[in-house]
Scaffold this active site. Structure first.
Site, mmCIF file in Angstrom:
data_model
loop_
_atom_site.group_PDB
_atom_site.id
_atom_site.type_symbol
_atom_site.label_atom_id
_atom_site.label_comp_id
_atom_site.label_asym_id
_atom_site.label_seq_id
_atom_site.Cartn_x
_atom_site.Cartn_y
_atom_site.Cartn_z
ATOM 1 N N ASN A 136 -5.599 43.487 13.317
ATOM 2 C CA ASN A 136 -6.720 42.578 13.560
ATOM 3 C C ASN A 136 -6.463 41.284 12.783
ATOM 4 O OD1 ASN A 136 -9.155 41.206 13.542
ATOM 5 N ND2 ASN A 136 -10.407 43.030 13.136
ATOM 6 N N CYS A 140 -14.330 36.754 13.468
ATOM 7 C CA CYS A 140 -13.392 37.082 14.564
ATOM 8 C C CYS A 140 -13.761 36.393 15.874
ATOM 9 C CB CYS A 140 -13.329 38.589 14.762
ATOM 10 S SG CYS A 140 -12.873 39.466 13.266
ATOM 11 N N HIS A 150 -10.883 40.575 21.665
ATOM 12 C CA HIS A 150 -10.504 40.533 20.246
ATOM 13 C C HIS A 150 -9.778 41.838 19.923
ATOM 14 C CE1 HIS A 150 -10.461 40.244 16.027
ATOM 15 N NE2 HIS A 150 -11.444 41.114 15.824
HETATM 16 N N1 COA Z 1 -6.242 56.900 6.207
HETATM 17 C C1 COA Z 1 -6.661 58.181 6.160
HETATM 18 N N2 COA Z 1 -7.955 58.530 6.151
HETATM 19 C C2 COA Z 1 -8.854 57.542 6.194
HETATM 20 C C3 COA Z 1 -8.499 56.186 6.230
HETATM 21 C C4 COA Z 1 -7.119 55.891 6.236
HETATM 22 N N3 COA Z 1 -6.655 54.626 6.290
HETATM 23 N N4 COA Z 1 -9.609 55.439 6.279
HETATM 24 C C5 COA Z 1 -10.649 56.269 6.274
HETATM 25 N N5 COA Z 1 -10.192 57.548 6.207
HETATM 26 C C6 COA Z 1 -10.971 58.790 6.189
HETATM 27 C C7 COA Z 1 -12.380 58.588 5.685
HETATM 28 O O1 COA Z 1 -12.405 58.659 4.282
HETATM 29 C C8 COA Z 1 -13.108 59.735 6.336
HETATM 30 O O2 COA Z 1 -12.846 60.905 5.582
HETATM 31 P P1 COA Z 1 -14.004 62.019 5.365
HETATM 32 O O3 COA Z 1 -14.335 62.507 6.744
HETATM 33 O O4 COA Z 1 -13.349 63.016 4.492
HETATM 34 O O5 COA Z 1 -15.135 61.275 4.729
HETATM 35 C C9 COA Z 1 -12.399 59.921 7.674
HETATM 36 O O6 COA Z 1 -11.134 59.239 7.530
HETATM 37 C C10 COA Z 1 -13.158 59.322 8.839
HETATM 38 O O7 COA Z 1 -13.548 58.000 8.483
HETATM 39 P P2 COA Z 1 -14.350 57.099 9.484
HETATM 40 O O8 COA Z 1 -14.665 55.788 8.832
HETATM 41 O O9 COA Z 1 -15.494 57.877 10.064
HETATM 42 O O10 COA Z 1 -13.258 56.895 10.637
HETATM 43 P P3 COA Z 1 -13.426 56.205 12.021
HETATM 44 O O11 COA Z 1 -13.009 57.112 13.106
HETATM 45 O O12 COA Z 1 -14.764 55.513 12.160
HETATM 46 O O13 COA Z 1 -12.324 55.046 11.964
HETATM 47 C C11 COA Z 1 -12.175 52.696 11.586
HETATM 48 C C12 COA Z 1 -12.412 54.068 10.961
HETATM 49 C C13 COA Z 1 -12.323 51.646 10.499
HETATM 50 C C14 COA Z 1 -10.760 52.643 12.140
HETATM 51 C C15 COA Z 1 -13.193 52.451 12.721
HETATM 52 O O14 COA Z 1 -14.489 52.759 12.276
HETATM 53 C C16 COA Z 1 -13.163 51.058 13.227
HETATM 54 O O15 COA Z 1 -12.184 50.608 13.776
HETATM 55 N N6 COA Z 1 -14.285 50.329 13.116
HETATM 56 C C17 COA Z 1 -14.369 48.977 13.596
HETATM 57 C C18 COA Z 1 -13.566 48.093 12.707
HETATM 58 C C19 COA Z 1 -13.425 46.742 13.277
HETATM 59 O O16 COA Z 1 -13.106 46.609 14.411
HETATM 60 N N7 COA Z 1 -13.675 45.740 12.466
HETATM 61 C C20 COA Z 1 -13.514 44.407 12.814
HETATM 62 C C21 COA Z 1 -14.454 44.002 13.872
HETATM 63 S S1 COA Z 1 -14.251 42.331 14.132
#
Ligand code: COA
Length: 343
Positions: free
Chosen positions: A289, A118, A259
Site C-alpha cells: 500500500n 490514500c 487503491h
Molecule cells: N503476522 C502474523 N500475525 C499477525 C500479523 C502479522 N503481520 N498481524 C496481525 N497478526 C495476528 C493478530 O495478532 C491476530 O492474532 P490473534 O488472533 O492471536 O489476536 C491475527 O493475526 C488476526 O489479526 P486481524 O487483525 O484480525 O487480521 P485480519 O484478517 O483483519 O488482517 C489486516 C489484518 C491489517 C491485513 C486487515 O485487517 C486489513 O487489510 N485491513 C485494512 C487495512 C488497510 O487497507 N488499510 C489502509 C486503508 S487505506
C-alpha cells in the site's frame, strides 16, 4: 452561441519506485510474521523502500519527469502544480515547492500540497479538473508521493507489513472538446472515523515549547478490521455514485484501478459490484500500500503495459484515513480531438 464546456484529459503519466525491495521473508526477520500470513491476509509479497536520504520530493520529481516525457512537453509548459502526500517531514517549503525547484518549473507557477491520505490522487484530479476548467490554467502537473517507511512503526506487525514507498504523476491538460478525458468525480470524507487510521505521535515526549517533536516519532496506527469493512462499503458506494453520475453501466468499463491496500478488499468490491476480478488492476503484490501514490502507480503500469487503449473507460476508486474517499471515471484519451465520441 454558447461556449462549449472544456474537458480535462490525462496527457502524460509517470511513476517511480525506489530500487530497494523489501520482501516478506526479510520482514519476518524484523517482526513476528511470515510470508504465508502476509500473502494470505493481504496479497502483498514485497514493497519498495526509499533510501535514507531519498525524500518524497525526490521521488515526486522522478515521477514528474517521466510524466512530462510521456506528454512530450517540457517543464515550461506546466502552469499549476499540486502534490498529495501524508508522509513528508517538512511542512514548509511544501513538497510541491521543492519539486517546483527540482524540475525547473517557471517562476510564478503556483504550487501547493494537499492531504487526503490514500484518496489523495482522486482529490488531486478533482481539484485540478475544476481549476483548469475554470479557465485560469491550461496544464497542471499533479503528483502523489509517499515515503511511508518514514512513518511506519517497524515494531507493529499489524501495520508494518502493509506499506511501501512510491510516487506517481500525471500531466492534466485542458481541451475545448466537451465530454472527453475526466468524465466525472465523486469525493467524500467522514471525520468521525479519523481515529481508526491515523498517523499519531508515538512514545514521543509531550511537545513543550520551544522543543520540537523529534522527527520520526509520528507513526501509522490502524484498526485493520474496521478499516477493512469501511473500505469495502465506501469504495463500492463511490463506484456506484460516479457511474450513476456519468450514466455509465459497469459493463462498459475496460479497467478499474482501485487503491491497492489489500487483495481481499478488492475481491470484496468485485463481488459487491458484480464486476469480474479480471477487470481490476492489481499490483499490490509488488508494491504494498503506497497510499496516495498507489492509483497513479497502478494506472501508469497498466498504461505502459498496454492494458488500457485509447477510448477505454477507466474507473479509479480510493479510500483512506480521515476517512476520505473518491472515485473518478475517465475516458482514456491521449488524443481527445480525434477520439471523443459524438454525443
Ligand atoms: N503476522 C502474523 N500475525 C499477525 C500479523 C502479522 N503481520 N498481524 C496481525 N497478526 C495476528 C493478530 O495478532 C491476530 O492474532 P490473534 O488472533 O492471536 O489476536 C491475527 O493475526 C488476526 O489479526 P486481524 O487483525 O484480525 O487480521 P485480519 O484478517 O483483519 O488482517 C489486516 C489484518 C491489517 C491485513 C486487515 O485487517 C486489513 O487489510 N485491513 C485494512 C487495512 C488497510 O487497507 N488499510 C489502509 C486503508 S487505506
Amino acid at each position: 452561441m454558447r461556449t462549449p464546456i472544456p474537458s480535462v484529459y490525462v496527457q502524460g503519466l509517470g511513476s517511480y519506485a525506489p530500487s530497494r525491495i523489501l520482501a516478506n521473508e526479510e520482514l519476518a526477520s524484523i517482526v513476528d510474521t511470515s510470508d504465508e500470513w502476509i500473502i494470505t491476509r493481504s496479497g502483498i509479497r514485497e514493497r519498495h523502500i526509499a533510501a535514507p536520504d531519498e525524500t518524497g520530493a525526490d521521488m515526486a520529481a522522478k515521477a514528474a519527469q517521466a510524466a512530462l516525457a510521456d506528454a512530450h512537453i517540457s517543464p515550461e509548459d506546466i502552469d499549476l502544480l499540486i502534490v498529495a502526500t501524508v508522509s513528508d517531514d517538512t511542512p514548509v517549503p511544501s513538497v510541491a515547492c521543492r519539486v517546483h525547484s527540482k524540475i525547473g518549473l517557471k517562476s510564478g507557477v503556483p504550487a501547493f500540497d494537499i492531504t487526503a491520505a490514500c484518496s489523495g490522487f482522486i482529490y488531486l484530479l478533482q481539484i485540478a479538473n475544476h481549476m483548469l476548467r475554470a479557465g485560469d490554467y491550461r496544464r497542471a502537473l499533479v503528483i502523489a508521493t509517499e515515503k511511508l517507511s518514514r512513518i511506519t512503526d517497524w515494531t507493529d506487525r499489524s501495520t508494518c507489513v502493509l506499506f511501501g514507498d512510491a510516487a506517481g504523476a500525471a500531466v492534466l491538460a485542458k481541451c475545448d472538446i466537451p465530454h472527453a478525458g475526466i468524465l466525472g468525480n465523486v469525493l467524500g470524507a467522514d471525520g468521525t472515523k479519523g481515529d481508526l487510521l491515523a498517523v499519531n505521535p508515538r512514545n514521543a515526549p509531550a511537545p513543550v515549547f520551544p522543543a520540537a517533536l523529534p522527527s520520526g516519532t509520528h507513526t501509522i496506527a490502524m484498526n485493520g478490521r474496521e478499516v477493512f469493512k469501511n473500505a469495502v462499503r465506501v469504495m463500492s458506494q463511490a463506484c456506484r455514485s460516479v457511474l450513476a453520475k456519468c450514466a455509465t453501466d459497469p459493463a462498459q468499463l475496460a479497467l478499474i484501478i482501485p487503491h491497492q491496500a489489500n487483495i481481499r478488499i478488492i475481491e470484496a468490491i468485485s463481488d459487491e459490484l458484480k464486476i469480474p476480478l479480471s477487470r481490476f488492476k492489481i499490483n499490490l503484490d509488488r508494491y504494498g500500500n503506497t497510499s496516495a501514490a498507489s492509483i497513479p502507480l497502478a494506472l501508469d503500469e497498466a498504461y505502459r503495459a498496454g492494458e488500457i487503449k485509447e477510448g477505454d473507460l477507466v474507473l479509479l476508486v480510493a479510500f483512506g484515513g480521515g476517512f476520505t474517499w473518491g472515485a473518478s471515471l475517465i475516458r482514456w484519451q491521449k488524443n481527445p480531438e480525434k477520439t471523443t465520441p459524438a454525443l
